[in-house]
Write an enzyme that holds these catalytic residues in place. Sequence first.
Site, PDB file in Angstrom:
ATOM      1  N   HIS A   1       1.006   5.128   0.947  1.00 53.71           N
ATOM      2  CA  HIS A   1       0.403   6.165   1.777  1.00 53.71           C
ATOM      3  C   HIS A   1       0.436   7.505   1.038  1.00 53.71           C
ATOM      4  O   HIS A   1       1.457   7.882   0.482  1.00 53.71           O
ATOM      5  CB  HIS A   1       1.195   6.352   3.081  1.00 53.71           C
ATOM      6  CG  HIS A   1       1.178   5.165   3.985  1.00 53.71           C
ATOM      7  ND1 HIS A   1       0.337   5.061   5.072  1.00 53.71           N
ATOM      8  CD2 HIS A   1       1.906   4.029   3.978  1.00 53.71           C
ATOM      9  CE1 HIS A   1       0.558   3.914   5.701  1.00 53.71           C
ATOM     10  NE2 HIS A   1       1.512   3.266   5.058  1.00 53.71           N
TER      11      HIS A   1
ATOM     12  N   HIS B   1       0.834  -1.205   0.000  1.00 53.34           N
ATOM     13  CA  HIS B   1       0.000   0.000   0.000  1.00 53.34           C
ATOM     14  C   HIS B   1       0.863   1.248   0.000  1.00 53.34           C
ATOM     15  O   HIS B   1       1.912   1.293   0.630  1.00 53.34           O
ATOM     16  CB  HIS B   1      -0.962   0.013   1.189  1.00 53.34           C
ATOM     17  CG  HIS B   1      -0.331  -0.229   2.528  1.00 53.34           C
ATOM     18  ND1 HIS B   1       0.128  -1.465   2.928  1.00 53.34           N
ATOM     19  CD2 HIS B   1      -0.082   0.596   3.560  1.00 53.34           C
ATOM     20  CE1 HIS B   1       0.631  -1.383   4.149  1.00 53.34           C
ATOM     21  NE2 HIS B   1       0.520  -0.141   4.553  1.00 53.34           N
TER      22      HIS B   1
END
Length: 147
Positions: free
Chosen positions: A104, A102
């Site tokens: 950010h 992921h």
Amino acid sequence: MKGNNCVFCNIIQGEAQAYLVYQDELVSAFLDISPINDGHVLVVPNVHAADLATLEDETAKQMFVTAKRLAAALRAALSGVEGINLLLADGQMAGQTVFHSHLHVIPRFAGDGVGFPHGNRQNPPTEAAMASICERLSERLRSIDNS
Ligand SMILES: [Zn+2]
């Protein structure tokens, strides 16, 4: 990946609650549940991939393009956003805690106190070490490009 214990897969499949801000065929973006700042968003691949190395190139590209668009949207949608940090923790040593890759997208506000260590090493590498690292990296990159 169906039926695994991955919280991000559960969110993507609609089996867990999230503040979903964007979704297309390759990526999803939702608010981080413990945000560093208001508007902290995570961009994740829809297909489970623990780390960067296992992401398809098209998916990795779409993650960055989505982060770019989110950065613009954050600046426009939230007052006081003066900067954006992008951060991807790849591996436990890098601080990764959810092993579904992921990216950010973190809006920055004046005086928010968020900081990243940067440019203050006590013992910076020698020029010879820099040249050696550069050579090894560029050589390896060519072999990865061709694989
Ligand atoms: Zn997952």
